[in-house]
Write an enzyme that holds these catalytic residues in place. Structure first.
Site, PDB file in Angstrom:
ATOM      1  N   SER A  36      17.018   5.530   0.077  1.00 53.54           N
ATOM      2  CA  SER A  36      17.539   4.022  -0.547  1.00 53.54           C
ATOM      3  C   SER A  36      17.297   3.142   0.670  1.00 53.54           C
ATOM      4  CB  SER A  36      18.886   4.063  -0.862  1.00 53.54           C
ATOM      5  OG  SER A  36      19.327   2.942  -1.415  1.00 53.54           O
ATOM      6  N   GLN A 172      -5.233  -0.356  -9.296  1.00 58.27           N
ATOM      7  CA  GLN A 172      -4.095   0.562  -9.389  1.00 58.27           C
ATOM      8  C   GLN A 172      -4.052   1.576 -10.514  1.00 58.27           C
ATOM      9  OE1 GLN A 172      -4.400  -2.944  -9.411  1.00 58.27           O
ATOM     10  NE2 GLN A 172      -2.543  -3.733  -8.363  1.00 58.27           N
ATOM     11  N   THR A 223     -12.821  -4.257  -0.579  1.00 57.35           N
ATOM     12  CA  THR A 223     -12.158  -4.918   0.416  1.00 57.35           C
ATOM     13  C   THR A 223     -11.628  -3.819   1.294  1.00 57.35           C
ATOM     14  OG1 THR A 223     -10.191  -4.676  -1.087  1.00 57.35           O
ATOM     15  CG2 THR A 223     -11.330  -6.491  -1.482  1.00 57.35           C
ATOM     16  N   ASP A 257      -6.254  -9.623  -5.579  1.00 59.94           N
ATOM     17  CA  ASP A 257      -6.749 -10.421  -6.531  1.00 59.94           C
ATOM     18  C   ASP A 257      -7.262 -11.576  -6.160  1.00 59.94           C
ATOM     19  OD1 ASP A 257      -5.142  -8.510  -7.953  1.00 59.94           O
ATOM     20  OD2 ASP A 257      -3.452  -9.457  -7.896  1.00 59.94           O
TER      21      ASP A 257
END
Length: 327
Positions: A36, A172, A223, A257
């Site tokens: 965490s 993705q 990229t 993007d």
């Protein structure tokens, strides 16, 4: 040039961790990770791959058609996109689900840990590209970006049936598709976008070598982060385009993007692939220097000056004149 961008529409929840993730990973305990991280900041921003690409295309003077599914909370986001020049009439709004959520934490080394909740995106497969084409009077290119996998497969097949050139951007979602689906998403694409890791993963998923993929697509744009990008085609020498140096990196989310938006906008304005790639790299750096994937603004003189610094005055003049209103 009428471009439809099919893919995710999401809200980004971006946080920063003031340390390094790797300092908290134990090499001999990676099979039972339970961590965490206490983060310092929370930025809630508009996002989603298709929405980000569409926003960038609109900023660069085109009127893209956004094709995707959003939730009952889409009203304000819809207004934002329309005000910035995006055609959102083909967005399907769910009656029961929320818009997808992208939740991402970035550490001081710009490493990221992220999760994605699909929400309304699960309904994207209900959208018909033939209806989109009929409504808009025809499409010159369809970008099949990360989305619900079934929607990506459907829109790829529809584009092929309708004879509409397409750009494949599985990125993705390569982790979610099987080999047959990956091959169908890529095969016959006019353009293919990946990053370096995705390029390797794509070969693993499809079972094809780099050469075999190049034989099945028109142009493959890869990229490479701070190293820029490469443009490859089966019948042409590789073109390497360096990145535009960033003054600082505020948030890496959305850089890929922006490359896609800039490259596609360049082609739409009649630029060569090299010039289009330079435009994409320049736009990506602008996004990297801004928190949020759609919060940036282009100042033409500053933008073309940065292009000139990296690629020369001829590039700045050509890109400035055709795309951003003058050098």
């Amino acid at each position: 040039m009428r471009i439809a961008v099919a893919g995710s529409i999401a809200t980004d929840h971006l946080t920063s961790f003031p340390g390094r993730f790797t300092d908290h990973l134990l090499a001999d305990r990676l099979d039972t990770v339970s961590l965490s991280f206490l983060v310092d900041e929370l930025e809630v921003r508009r996002g989603g791959v298709a929405a980000n690409i569409s926003f960038g295309l609109a900023v660069l003077g085109l009127t893209p058609v956004l094709v995707g599914a959003a939730g009952t909370d889409f009203v304000d986001y819809d207004t934002w996109l329309r005000e910035h020049g995006v055609d959102t009439k083909s967005v399907q709004v769910s009656r029961t689900r929320h818009t997808a959520r992208f939740m991402c934490t970035t550490d001081t080394d710009q490493n990221q840990i992220a999760v994605f909740y699909a929400g309304a995106m699960a309904e994207a497969g209900d959208i018909s590209l033939s209806r989109v084409a009929a409504r808009t009077g025809g499409l010159d290119l369809v970008v099949v970006a990360p989305d619900d996998p079934a929607a990506m497969v459907r829109h790829t097949a529809e584009a092929r049936e309708l004879g509409i050139p397409r750009a494949a951007d599985p990125s993705q979602q390569l982790a979610r598709v099987d080999g047959d689906e990956a091959r169908r998403l890529v095969d016959g694409a006019l353009l293919l976008f990946t990053n370096e890791y995705e390029a390797a993963l794509l070969q693993e998923r499809t079972g094809w070598t780099e050469r075999q993929i190049l034989d099945r697509v028109g142009t493959w744009i890869t990229t490479r982060g701070s190293a820029g990008l490469t443009i490859r085609a089966a019948d042409a020498p590789e073109v390497a385009v360096p990145a535009v140096p960033a003054a600082h990196v505020a948030d890496p989310t959305g850089g890929g993007d922006a490359v896609r938006a800039g490259y596609l906008a360049g082609l739409g304005h009649g630029l060569s692939p090299r010039r289009s790639a330079q435009l994409g790299c320049a736009l990506a750096t602008t996004v990297l220097e801004t928190v949020g994937t759609q919060e940036y603004k282009l100042v033409p003189a500053e933008f073309t000056s940065r292009i000139a610094d990296t690629y020369g005055s001829a590039a700045a003049e050509e890109i400035g004149t055709r795309v951003v209103g003058g050098p």
